[in-house]
Design an enzyme around this catalytic site. Structure first.
Site, mmCIF file in Angstrom:
data_model
loop_
_atom_site.group_PDB
_atom_site.id
_atom_site.type_symbol
_atom_site.label_atom_id
_atom_site.label_comp_id
_atom_site.label_asym_id
_atom_site.label_seq_id
_atom_site.Cartn_x
_atom_site.Cartn_y
_atom_site.Cartn_z
ATOM 1 N N ASP A 1 0.563 -1.114 0.172
ATOM 2 C CA ASP A 1 -0.049 0.126 -0.227
ATOM 3 C C ASP A 1 1.004 1.182 -0.258
ATOM 4 O O ASP A 1 0.389 2.332 0.142
ATOM 5 C CB ASP A 1 -1.397 0.114 1.491
ATOM 6 C CG ASP A 1 -2.497 -0.356 1.045
ATOM 7 O OD1 ASP A 1 -2.711 -0.468 -0.313
ATOM 8 O OD2 ASP A 1 -2.976 -0.744 1.945
HETATM 9 C C1 BGC Z 1 0.463 1.033 6.676
HETATM 10 C C2 BGC Z 1 -0.013 -0.451 5.657
HETATM 11 C C3 BGC Z 1 -1.428 0.362 5.218
HETATM 12 C C4 BGC Z 1 -1.755 1.037 4.750
HETATM 13 C C5 BGC Z 1 -3.444 0.947 4.820
HETATM 14 C C6 BGC Z 1 -0.418 2.309 5.612
HETATM 15 O O1 BGC Z 1 -0.203 3.407 6.842
HETATM 16 O O2 BGC Z 1 1.407 1.221 6.231
HETATM 17 O O3 BGC Z 1 -0.007 -1.526 5.871
HETATM 18 O O4 BGC Z 1 -1.945 -1.237 4.133
HETATM 19 O O5 BGC Z 1 -1.896 2.353 5.518
HETATM 20 O O6 BGC Z 1 -4.260 2.266 4.669
HETATM 21 C C1 NOJ Z 2 -1.780 -3.683 6.136
HETATM 22 C C2 NOJ Z 2 -2.648 -4.106 4.515
HETATM 23 O O1 NOJ Z 2 -3.734 -4.344 5.354
HETATM 24 C C3 NOJ Z 2 -2.553 -4.584 3.746
HETATM 25 O O2 NOJ Z 2 -3.629 -4.465 2.725
HETATM 26 C C4 NOJ Z 2 -1.438 -4.846 2.536
HETATM 27 O O3 NOJ Z 2 -0.889 -5.308 1.924
HETATM 28 C C5 NOJ Z 2 -0.321 -4.122 3.867
HETATM 29 N N1 NOJ Z 2 -0.618 -3.961 5.292
HETATM 30 C C6 NOJ Z 2 0.870 -4.073 3.084
HETATM 31 O O4 NOJ Z 2 0.838 -2.541 2.775
#
Ligand code: BGC
Ligand code: NOJ
Length: 814
Positions: A485
């Site tokens: 993400d």
């Molecule tokens: C986090 C990710 C997450 C995303 C969701 C980010 O701030 O680092 O792990 O998947 O937010 O919106």
């Molecule tokens: C947490 C999120 O829930 C997931 O959708 C994502 O793939 C990972 N973070 C990595 O960014």
């Protein structure tokens, strides 16, 4: 250092001090009514949706931590204490918290009095039951007072924390005997209320927080408890609570039980009121619910039902090896966490507030992978719910709200890996069940029933979305981001407060993802197999041709010499390449390309995995990238926003460790696959709980990487795709029982010295009793499979035969 121990016989983790490094929690409920409960009886409760239908309040970011829960105060003379230690923090003579499968049991002892609280959510009822048992272990008669305490949330947890000008005038209660009713907003559009009751006469009650606590006090020292008498307050606005007072006499050795029920009741519109003029709520359904848990026998029966339910579920995959930690994780905790992640997606934990994210499209599709064998019917329903939020062009809402099941437009779409996860989830379901009929289910786009089309057509759109959205290197466009993400290659955010997930264009014509390319190879093939099952060989051939093109594109522009490139940015510069100054190698394409089979025959797979070992490995797990980004890169986005070593910036992102472990099994390196498995596996790191800090019975999302000052410290426990992927890894690749469309395939890949093992796997209603012998201690390879006494020739897939109940399988590795 440990703060407890595993009790495998009871499937419990036993916490022996309330002062764990962080709250160590459990989840109660597996259908629609849920509670989070910590080892000090903190936590919160909701019905279906942690944002929209929250029953009890929780204080995020509170100091001291973990404030808000379902508390019991014991007043024994001048001493006031809680069986779970919080909130008074009165030192206990003895303390124990047993987190079990769907229940938690707390025992506190002080001055010869034992208080034990057992909490669980019964099957098929919208309530949490707590049996409180008081035992006088002293030689003197005891006369004690008990005060219960819950603080209501005014339903919408988001509003509850923000809209004080309104909500502080809205709170309304009713009291009837020992039962307290929370009916805020029932007068207008709500048709539901909450109830808190105890099965004994009370010596008083309070429903106003101000009266109960007293001015400028906290839950640590309520005035009412100090004085020893409730005030029978009726909340009117402000903050409604529920407190019941019990005066209890106990002879030496005597025990008394009390059953508390916290419930959620919905009334049909026409049955809303008992007396509409007086605005008296209709309590019929509440009475019926309370009657179901009126006695300790009722509680025992409901708890037995819960135990039986779980015993049956967990029996579907049980391994018996000489490694007790593998057995413990596979047989109990990993499967349990898979259920929790399936239920919660990424909505409600101690790190996810329940008011932000709802159900994630990619998250829930992946959660299915570790859950589908447990309750395939629920997986089926979930697949249809998820697919119903998809757009007509195959792209997808990134999230949806569990209550409404509608796509969440705040986050929107544009995460270009999303569509492929739908294929992953559906394929897993069909391979598990053989239920091809799901592919014909008429499924809306964007929840619009007029646009319904068979699920198979959704998968086609998913596949085509990737096939038709490619960039300059014929690799998939990344959009807002892919699985990572934080790899926001089209975002270019320069101002604080802009969300990396929504700022900037959702699509860019240049930035590409090698990770999505790897996914396409894997799930493109799974899509082709589903097409064949439907008899559409032409579409299967078309899909495979597209997959081949993608494979070639990866080899051409996705290979960096020693490992796979991660992506191309909006200027077509490589991300995750030796050419980069920082972020030269990323874990995701190494794991996913190799597990998809990319580069195996060309010898690249082994090179990529060796590079992972050399550059990304640490004693606590494999980091997501190296070298960490030391400064903010506008063209990369959130990944470079984190300090080095945390989260997506070179943290050990546990979710993709199993991808690398699976990849290692693909090339037959059982030792390395298992080494990776063990590094993040809770049971193996229980001994370093003072470093790891989160619960030693479940996976966390992230462990701080080598660049971080607190290397080895975990965060974000419970709600992570790690649960599903580690279960897939250990059950399907390491222990090697993989469900195909035609039957179970057996092909273990184990570490040297793992020895023989037995397992039971229930698949499509048949119990497979598998016994694996490894006389020469090889890591991979099967020389013989005997099924019900007959040798299997030319395949490692045991043909599925309906009608059988038990099948014996003897496997010889060599
Ligand atoms: C986090 C990710 C997450 C995303 C969701 C980010 O701030 O680092 O792990 O998947 O937010 O919106
Ligand atoms: C947490 C999120 O829930 C997931 O959708 C994502 O793939 C990972 N973070 C990595 O960014």
């Amino acid at each position: 250092m440990k703060f407890g121990y595993f009790d495998d016989a009871n499937k419990e983790y036993v916490i022996t001090t309330p002062k764990t490094p962080l709250p160590w929690i459990n989840y109660l409920g597996c259908n629609e009514f849920f509670s989070l409960i910590s080892n000090t009886q903190g936590g919160y409760t909701f019905y279906k949706d942690a944002k929209l239908l929250r029953l009890t309040r929780y204080r995020y970011n509170n100091v001291p931590t973990d404030m808000g829960g379902k508390y019991f105060y014991v007043k024994d003379g001048d001493t006031v204490w809680n069986p779970g230690w919080q909130p008074t923090q009165t030192e206990l003579d003895e303390y124990e918290c047993r987190h079990g499968i769907g229940y938690s049991r707390f025992t506190g002892k002080k001055n010869g009095l034992k208080a034990s609280a057992l909490s669980f959510v019964p099957m098929n009822d919208n309530c949490e039951v707590t049996q409180l048992t008081l035992t006088n272990e002293s030689n003197e008669k005891k006369s004690v007072k008990v005060f219960s305490y819950v603080e209501w949330c005014l339903w919408n947890a988001d509003d509850d924390m923000k809209n004080f000008q309104r909500l502080l005038s809205c709170g309304e209660m009713e009291v009837e005997g020992s039962t307290i009713y929370h009916k805020t907003e029932y007068r207008e559009r709500r048709n539901h209320y909450a109830v808190y009751s105890v099965n004994a006469p009370v010596a008083g009650f309070d429903t106003s927080r101000d009266e109960f606590l007293g001015a400028y006090r906290s839950a640590a020292n309520p005035e009412v408890v100090e004085k020893g008498q409730c005030t029978n307050s009726m909340a009117s606005g402000w903050s409604p609570i529920a407190c019941q007072q019990l005066n209890v006499e106990l002879a030496p050795g005597e025990s008394k039980d009390f059953v508390f029920v916290l419930g959620y009741i919905e009334n049909p519109q026409e049955e809303k009121w008992e007396d509409s003029a007086m605005q008296v709520i209709n309590k019929k359904r509440a009475h019926e619910m309370l009657a179901r848990y009126a006695t300790t026998d009722d509680v025992k029966k409901a708890l037995d039902e819960l135990h039986a339910y779980w015993a049956k579920l967990l029996s579907k995959y049980q391994v018996s090896s000489k490694d007790e930690k593998v057995n413990r994780m596979v047989n109990i905790w990993n499967q349990y966490q898979c259920m929790v992640t399936f239920n919660m997606s990424r909505s409600a934990s101690y790190y996810e507030s329940g008011i932000g994210r709802g159900m994630g499209f990619r998250d829930s599709c992946q959660d299915l992978l570790g859950f589908v064998h447990l309750i395939p019917d629920r997986a089926r329903e979930r697949i249809i719910d998820i697919a119903s939020t998809q757009f007509e062009d195959g792209s997808a809402y990134h999230q949806y709200q569990p209550l409404t099941k509608k796509g969440n437009s705040d986050i929107g779409s544009g995460f270009n890996d999303d569509p492929l996860w739908l294929i992953a989830g559906t394929s897993a379901y069909v391979r598990e069940t053989g239920d091809v009929s799901i592919l014909d289910v008429m499924t809306p786009f964007d929840n619009d029933a007029s646009k319904a089309t068979p699920l198979m057509n959704h998968l086609k759109r998913s596949f085509d979305y990737i096939a038709t959205h490619k960039g300059p290197h014929d690799l998939p466009l990344i959009g807002r981001a892919d699985w990572n993400d934080c790899l926001n290659l089209n975002c270019f955010s320069e101002h604080p407060g802009e969300s990396f997930q929504t700022f900037g264009p959702s699509e860019g014509p240049v930035a590409e993802s090698v990770f999505i390319a790897g996914m396409f190879v894997k799930y493109g093939e799974e899509y082709a197999q589903l097409c064949e099952l439907k008899g559409d060989n032409a579409e299967a051939a078309r899909a495979r041709a597209e997959v081949e093109k993608m494979y070639a594109a990866i080899l051409k522009d996705g290979w960096d010499g020693e490992w796979f490139v991660r992506a191309y940015d909006a200027f077509s510069h490589k991300v995750g390449s030796k050419e980069c100054e920082e972020g030269q190698i990323f874990i995701e394409p190494q794991g996913f390309c190799v597990l998809a089979g990319v580069g195996v025959k060309e010898g690249l797979a082994e090179k990529a995995l060796n590079s992972v070992k050399e550059k990304l490995d640490t004693k606590y797990g494999v980091m997501i990238l190296q070298p960490a980004y030391t400064k903010y890169h506008l063209e990369l986005g959130e990944v470079s926003s984190y300090p080095p070593g945390y989260k997506e910036n070179a943290g050990i992102f546990c979710h993709n460790n199993p991808w690398v472990s699976i990849a290692e099994t693909v090339i037959g390196r059982g030792d390395r696959a298992f080494e990776i498995y063990k590094k993040t596996c809770p049971a193996y790191i229980e001994d370093i709980s003072e470093i790891h800090r989160t619960e030693p019975y479940v996976y966390s999302q992230m462990v701080a990487g080598a660049d971080a000052p607190r290397h080895g410290e975990a965060k974000n426990s419970w709600l992570t795709g790690t649960a599903a992927w580690t279960f897939v890894n250990v059950s399907q690749y390491i222990l090697g029982v993989y469900p195909t469309h035609n039957g179970l395939q057996i092909n273990p890949c184990v570490p040297t010295g793992f020895g023989d093992f037995d397992l039971i796997r229930t698949y499509r209603g048949v119990n497979y009793h598998v016994s694996v012998k490894n006389p020469n201690g090889v890591q991979k390879g099967v020389t013989k499979i005997v099924v019900d006494g007959k040798e299997l020739v030319g395949t490692s897939v045991i043909p599925y035969e309906a009608g059988k109940t038990d099948v014996t399988v003897q496997v010889v590795m060599g």
